[in-house]
Scaffold this motif. Structure first.
Motif, PDB file in Angstrom:
ATOM      1  N   SER A 115       6.605  15.141 -24.384  1.00  0.00           N
ATOM      2  CA  SER A 115       6.639  15.614 -22.948  1.00  0.00           C
ATOM      3  C   SER A 115       6.496  14.186 -22.047  1.00  0.00           C
ATOM      4  N   GLU A 116       6.603  14.319 -21.008  1.00  0.00           N
ATOM      5  CA  GLU A 116       6.621  13.329 -19.914  1.00  0.00           C
ATOM      6  C   GLU A 116       5.100  12.932 -20.015  1.00  0.00           C
ATOM      7  N   ARG A 117       4.096  13.830 -19.911  1.00  0.00           N
ATOM      8  CA  ARG A 117       2.505  13.472 -20.015  1.00  0.00           C
ATOM      9  C   ARG A 117       2.523  12.695 -21.179  1.00  0.00           C
ATOM     10  N   GLY A 118       2.866  13.021 -22.272  1.00  0.00           N
ATOM     11  CA  GLY A 118       2.347  12.498 -23.508  1.00  0.00           C
ATOM     12  C   GLY A 118       2.867  11.079 -23.697  1.00  0.00           C
ATOM     13  N   ARG A 119       4.145  10.637 -22.826  1.00  0.00           N
ATOM     14  CA  ARG A 119       4.891   9.540 -22.944  1.00  0.00           C
ATOM     15  C   ARG A 119       4.147   8.683 -21.868  1.00  0.00           C
ATOM     16  N   ALA A 120       3.277   8.845 -20.994  1.00  0.00           N
ATOM     17  CA  ALA A 120       3.172   8.284 -19.835  1.00  0.00           C
ATOM     18  C   ALA A 120       2.445   7.059 -19.877  1.00  0.00           C
ATOM     19  N   GLY A 121       2.275   6.296 -21.022  1.00  0.00           N
ATOM     20  CA  GLY A 121       1.784   5.070 -21.165  1.00  0.00           C
ATOM     21  C   GLY A 121       0.448   4.721 -20.732  1.00  0.00           C
ATOM     22  N   GLY A 122      -0.583   5.154 -21.221  1.00  0.00           N
ATOM     23  CA  GLY A 122      -1.795   4.951 -20.810  1.00  0.00           C
ATOM     24  C   GLY A 122      -2.442   3.601 -21.626  1.00  0.00           C
ATOM     25  N   ARG A 123      -1.587   2.830 -22.011  1.00  0.00           N
ATOM     26  CA  ARG A 123      -2.270   1.705 -22.806  1.00  0.00           C
ATOM     27  C   ARG A 123      -2.704   0.608 -21.541  1.00  0.00           C
TER      28      ARG A 123
ATOM     29  N   GLY B 131     -10.396   7.332 -10.075  1.00  0.00           N
ATOM     30  CA  GLY B 131     -10.532   8.530 -10.514  1.00  0.00           C
ATOM     31  C   GLY B 131      -9.386   9.302 -10.939  1.00  0.00           C
ATOM     32  N   LEU B 132      -7.975   8.533 -10.947  1.00  0.00           N
ATOM     33  CA  LEU B 132      -6.870   9.151 -11.324  1.00  0.00           C
ATOM     34  C   LEU B 132      -6.895   9.097 -12.759  1.00  0.00           C
ATOM     35  N   ASP B 133      -6.121  10.207 -13.490  1.00  0.00           N
ATOM     36  CA  ASP B 133      -5.835  10.013 -14.916  1.00  0.00           C
ATOM     37  C   ASP B 133      -4.743   9.121 -15.160  1.00  0.00           C
ATOM     38  N   THR B 134      -4.402   9.118 -16.497  1.00  0.00           N
ATOM     39  CA  THR B 134      -3.259   8.035 -16.727  1.00  0.00           C
ATOM     40  C   THR B 134      -2.238   8.512 -16.149  1.00  0.00           C
ATOM     41  N   LEU B 135      -1.634   9.709 -16.304  1.00  0.00           N
ATOM     42  CA  LEU B 135      -0.273  10.233 -15.797  1.00  0.00           C
ATOM     43  C   LEU B 135      -0.279   9.903 -14.204  1.00  0.00           C
ATOM     44  N   ASP B 136      -1.119  10.385 -13.489  1.00  0.00           N
ATOM     45  CA  ASP B 136      -1.441  10.359 -12.119  1.00  0.00           C
ATOM     46  C   ASP B 136      -1.346   8.663 -11.668  1.00  0.00           C
ATOM     47  N   ALA B 137      -1.982   7.977 -12.409  1.00  0.00           N
ATOM     48  CA  ALA B 137      -1.895   6.485 -12.046  1.00  0.00           C
ATOM     49  C   ALA B 137      -0.490   6.035 -12.188  1.00  0.00           C
ATOM     50  N   ASN B 138       0.125   6.164 -13.354  1.00  0.00           N
ATOM     51  CA  ASN B 138       1.536   5.772 -13.548  1.00  0.00           C
ATOM     52  C   ASN B 138       2.515   6.388 -12.563  1.00  0.00           C
ATOM     53  N   ALA B 139       2.179   7.701 -12.160  1.00  0.00           N
ATOM     54  CA  ALA B 139       3.310   8.107 -11.115  1.00  0.00           C
ATOM     55  C   ALA B 139       2.833   7.499  -9.380  1.00  0.00           C
ATOM     56  N   ALA B 140       1.561   7.335  -9.497  1.00  0.00           N
ATOM     57  CA  ALA B 140       1.188   6.612  -8.161  1.00  0.00           C
ATOM     58  C   ALA B 140       2.112   5.143  -8.123  1.00  0.00           C
ATOM     59  N   LEU B 141       2.076   4.569  -9.081  1.00  0.00           N
ATOM     60  CA  LEU B 141       3.033   3.180  -9.189  1.00  0.00           C
ATOM     61  C   LEU B 141       4.509   3.512  -9.551  1.00  0.00           C
ATOM     62  N   GLY B 142       4.790   4.812  -9.605  1.00  0.00           N
ATOM     63  CA  GLY B 142       6.510   4.958  -9.381  1.00  0.00           C
ATOM     64  C   GLY B 142       7.010   5.253 -10.715  1.00  0.00           C
ATOM     65  N   GLY B 143       6.164   5.624 -11.985  1.00  0.00           N
ATOM     66  CA  GLY B 143       6.364   5.692 -13.134  1.00  0.00           C
ATOM     67  C   GLY B 143       7.113   4.316 -13.578  1.00  0.00           C
TER      68      GLY B 143
ATOM     69  N   SER C   7       0.797  -1.188   0.015  1.00  0.00           N
ATOM     70  CA  SER C   7       0.203   0.115  -0.160  1.00  0.00           C
ATOM     71  C   SER C   7       0.672   1.210  -0.041  1.00  0.00           C
ATOM     72  N   LEU C   8       2.051   1.226   0.724  1.00  0.00           N
ATOM     73  CA  LEU C   8       2.736   2.534   0.820  1.00  0.00           C
ATOM     74  C   LEU C   8       3.386   2.615  -0.581  1.00  0.00           C
ATOM     75  N   ALA C   9       4.043   1.627  -1.129  1.00  0.00           N
ATOM     76  CA  ALA C   9       4.450   1.612  -2.587  1.00  0.00           C
ATOM     77  C   ALA C   9       3.603   1.927  -3.776  1.00  0.00           C
ATOM     78  N   ALA C  10       1.969   1.588  -3.359  1.00  0.00           N
ATOM     79  CA  ALA C  10       1.291   1.938  -4.836  1.00  0.00           C
ATOM     80  C   ALA C  10       0.110   2.376  -4.572  1.00  0.00           C
ATOM     81  N   ASP C  11      -0.583   2.597  -3.402  1.00  0.00           N
ATOM     82  CA  ASP C  11      -1.850   3.171  -3.332  1.00  0.00           C
ATOM     83  C   ASP C  11      -1.798   4.729  -3.582  1.00  0.00           C
ATOM     84  N   PRO C  12      -3.031   5.237  -3.947  1.00  0.00           N
ATOM     85  CA  PRO C  12      -2.880   6.638  -4.310  1.00  0.00           C
ATOM     86  C   PRO C  12      -2.893   7.547  -3.144  1.00  0.00           C
TER      87      PRO C  12
END
Length: 367
Positions: free
Chosen positions: A359-367, A280-292, A102-107
């Motif tokens: 940009s980083e957001r454009g490359r954020a991996g929303g697949r 409710g997180l967008d793609t970039l924020d979801a990936n950031a929550a997982l540590g990119g 949870s500390l590593a991956a929860d929003p």
């Protein structure tokens, strides 16, 4: 100067640092701890898939040292901690494996977090975890006497060996190829490449492109959910089929089908990102929550694949033994971009702001 015996051993086994990194990568994929050596030797363990039993065993292995959780700067910022690099967080004796995950991956995490900068060894271990498509989050502790005498012995890798190993993965060799007719009578040739650890990428040669001229290339991240099952979360399958049609109309081209589910996240982390998007997180924020959690080595492989195919065409008539060599005889240049239309309302693309400058957001991996 190497002796003939040493040269033969090097040809068979490879460089010692590279072999050590390959074995450490395999250990991370299996969820086992690795000994990272450097200015200070450390034992590191992926938290992704860790059970309470394995956590307890790791604590005993590290005793009397207390493990800390290492996360990326992106994960730290998602937790509200300003960070420019990898950080470490304290882990309580009462924390379970689920608490640490949870500390590593929860929003959101509701606890006081005292962050300290992590060591260079920790940063190298994070990169190795990304290559293993694990969460970029690890437990780390200074190596103890128990770790040094572990049976079977822990795989050891120098922290400085990870970056050269990652770069070496960009070198590809041709494993096999065949003509594959597709639906609708489209003629293609599939060329399968293999990297240094057995990973594969595929160049799909559509039609008969003229490699003496600029050739249109589509880099496509493998997407099991979209390409195969027609997921409505993304338009990857639509994009792939449209790219095939466009290349056929252009007289030929190449689709580089890269084995990087979720642009390097891996299927498990991609599902975690989807679950966060459902919250409710967008793609970039979801990936950031997982540590990119993407490794990002595949664009180098893509360039090598194009270069090899261009060079292979120019060496027409060369024997197969020559074609297997990882030559870089042609330089890959970007002449212009031809964007493909995407489905309106696609959550992957609508939530991740795309930009022409990559940009980083454009490359954020929303697949």
């Amino acid at each position: 100067m190497l002796t003939s015996q040493a040269s033969a051993r090097l040809a068979l086994m490879g460089l010692p640092d590279q072999v050590a990194a390959e074995r450490a990568l395999s250990e991370f994929r299996c969820g086992r701890p690795v000994l990272m050596t450097g200015e200070e030797d450390s034992v590191v363990l992926p938290v992704d898939g860790m059970s309470d039993e394995r956590l307890a065993a790791f604590r005993r292995l590290c005793a009397p040292q207390l493990p800390r959780l290492v996360v990326t700067a992106r994960r730290a910022r998602a937790l509200g901690i300003p960070a420019a690099g990898t950080i470490s967080l304290p882990v309580k004796d009462s924390d379970t494996a689920a608490d640490i995950l949870s500390l590593a991956a929860d929003p959101q995490v509701r606890r006081n977090l005292e962050a300290t900068p992590a060591s260079a060894a920790a940063g190298a271990a994070i990169e190795l975890a990304k290559l293993a498509q694990r969460l970029p989050a690890l437990l780390i502790a200074q190596a103890s006497a128990a770790a040094a005498s572990c049976d079977p012995p822990l795989v050891s890798v120098a922290a400085g060996a990870v970056a050269p190993f990652r770069e070496a993965l960009a070198a590809l060799t041709v494993a096999s190829e065949a003509h594959v007719p597709l639906q609708g009578g489209l003629a293609t040739r599939f060329v399968v490449f293999r990297d240094g650890v057995g990973g594969t990428a595929t160049a799909v040669i559509v039609g008969t492109p003229d490699f003496s001229r600029p050739v249109p290339v589509r880099m496509h991240s493998a997407c099991l959910t979209g390409d195969v099952f027609g997921s409505r979360r993304c338009d990857c399958g639509d994009q792939l089929r449209l790219a095939l049609a466009r290349l056929d109309e252009a007289g030929g081209g190449i689709i580089l089908y890269l084995r990087q589910e979720g642009r390097g996240l891996g299927l498990a982390n991609k599902m975690r990102a989807y679950r966060l998007q459902d919250q409710g997180l967008d793609t970039l924020d979801a990936n950031a929550a997982l540590g990119g959690a993407h490794a990002g080595a595949h664009r180098l492989q893509a360039g090598d694949a194009v270069d090899q195919q261009s060079g292979q065409a120019r060496r027409a008539g060369a024997g197969r033994d020559q074609r297997l060599r990882p030559h870089r005889v042609a330089r890959t240049d970007q002449c212009r971009q031809s964007p493909l239309p995407h489905r309106q309302g696609d959550p992957c693309r609508a939530q991740a702001r795309s930009s022409a400058d990559g940009s980083e957001r454009g490359r954020a991996g929303g697949r």
